[in-house]
Design an enzyme around this catalytic site. Structure first.
Site, PDB file in Angstrom:
ATOM      1  N   ASP A  15      57.759  63.469  46.376  1.00 51.14           N
ATOM      2  CA  ASP A  15      56.701  62.786  47.103  1.00 51.14           C
ATOM      3  C   ASP A  15      56.288  63.719  48.240  1.00 51.14           C
ATOM      4  OD1 ASP A  15      55.074  60.616  48.104  1.00 51.14           O
ATOM      5  OD2 ASP A  15      56.636  60.287  49.604  1.00 51.14           O
ATOM      6  N   ASP A  17      54.141  62.823  51.734  1.00 47.96           N
ATOM      7  CA  ASP A  17      54.288  62.289  53.092  1.00 47.96           C
ATOM      8  C   ASP A  17      55.620  61.554  53.242  1.00 47.96           C
ATOM      9  OD1 ASP A  17      51.220  62.284  54.343  1.00 47.96           O
ATOM     10  OD2 ASP A  17      51.301  62.163  52.158  1.00 47.96           O
ATOM     11  N   ASP A 174      60.659  58.782  49.532  1.00 47.02           N
ATOM     12  CA  ASP A 174      61.185  57.978  50.645  1.00 47.02           C
ATOM     13  C   ASP A 174      60.701  56.540  50.612  1.00 47.02           C
ATOM     14  OD1 ASP A 174      58.887  57.990  53.316  1.00 47.02           O
ATOM     15  OD2 ASP A 174      58.473  58.896  51.369  1.00 47.02           O
TER      16      ASP A 174
END
Length: 225
Positions: A15, A17, A174
C-alpha cells in the site's frame, strides 16, 4: 530457506499512504485550506492523521464532520483534490526504514510494487517526484481497474503485470481493506502497525499472516535478515 508461508514469495506489493509514505501533513494542509478559505481556523495536523488513509472522505470528516451523504460533499471533495494536488509533495516523505527495506529487497532480487487506492492523478505525481519509486516494478492506482480495495482486482492486476501468480506475491498495508484485498486475491498479507491506524483499529485482529511494528521487520518475516 524462507520460513513457512513465505517460501513462495517472489514479489512484495505495498500500500502507499501510511505504509510507504507519510502523506498526512499534506493531506491535512489541503483540508485546512478548505477551512481557512471559509474563515475558519485551521485544525492541528495531528487531528487529521488517523484518518489520512481514508483520503478525501476522512479529511472532510475531520475538517467539517461531513459524510459523503451531505449535499456539499461533492463540491468540497473536488476543491480538496485541487488543494491537495497543489501541495502533494510539500511535506510528504517515506517513513523511516522504508528506503532501507526497498533497497534490501532489490539486493535480494525480490521485485516490489505499489497498489494504492489513490487515484492515478495523484499517484503519478508521487512516483514522479519521489525518486525511490522509480525502482518500483509495478504501480497500480485506485482507478487502474474498475474496482478499488478491498476488491482483489488491483492486486490481481499487479501480479499479472509482474507475470506472477497471486500466490507468489504478498501484500503489506496499514488498513483492514488491505488485508481483506490481499486475502481475497489469494496473497499472504502483512499488517503495518506503524501506519495510519484508525482510532478504534485493532490491527492484530484483522487476520493478517504477520504484523510488523516497523518496516525493516518485514525482512525478518521473509527470512531475508
Amino acid at each position: 530457506m524462507r520460513p513457512g508461508p513465505w517460501r513462495q514469495v517472489r514479489a512484495v506489493l505495498f500500500d502507499l499512504d501510511g505504509t510507504l509514505i507519510d502523506s498526512a501533513p499534506d493531506l491535512g494542509h489541503a483540508a485546512n485550506r478548505l477551512r481557512t478559505d471559509r474563515g475558519m481556523p485551521p485544525l492541528p495536523l495531528a487531528d487529521y492523521r488517523c484518518m489520512a488513509g481514508a483520503g478525501a472522505r476522512g479529511m472532510l470528516s475531520v475538517a467539517f464532520g461531513m459524510t459523503p451523504e451531505h449535499p456539499d460533499f461533492g463540491p468540497l471533495k473536488k476543491e480538496f483534490f485541487d488543494n491537495y494536488e497543489s501541495c502533494i509533495h510539500d511535506s510528504t516523505h517515506v517513513f523511516p526504514q522504508v528506503g532501507e527495506l526497498l533497497q534490501a529487497l532489490q539486493r535480494s532480487g525480490v521485485p516490489w510494487g505499489v497498489v494504492t487506492n489513490k487515484s492515478e492523478r495523484f499517484t503519478s505525481l508521487i512516483v514522479e517526484r519521489m525518486e525511490i519509486f522509480h525502482h518500483a516494478s509495478v504501480v497500480i492506482s485506485g482507478d487502474t481497474t474498475p474496482h478499488a480495495k478491498p476488491h482483489p482486482a488491483p492486486l490481481l492486476e499487479a501480479a499479472s503485470r509482474l507475470a506472477l501468480p497471486a500466490q507468489g506475491c504478498i501484500y503489506v498495508g496499514d488498513d483492514l481493506r488491505d488485508v481483506q484485498a490481499g486475502r481475497a486475491a489469494g496473497m499472504a498479507t502483512v499488517a503495518a502497525l506503524y501506519g495510519y491506524l484508525g482510532e478504534d483499529a485493532e490491527a492484530t485482529t484483522w487476520g493478517a499472516d504477520a504484523n510488523i511494528e516497523k518496516p525493516l521487520d518485514l525482512l525478518k518475516t521473509l527470512g531475508l535478515a
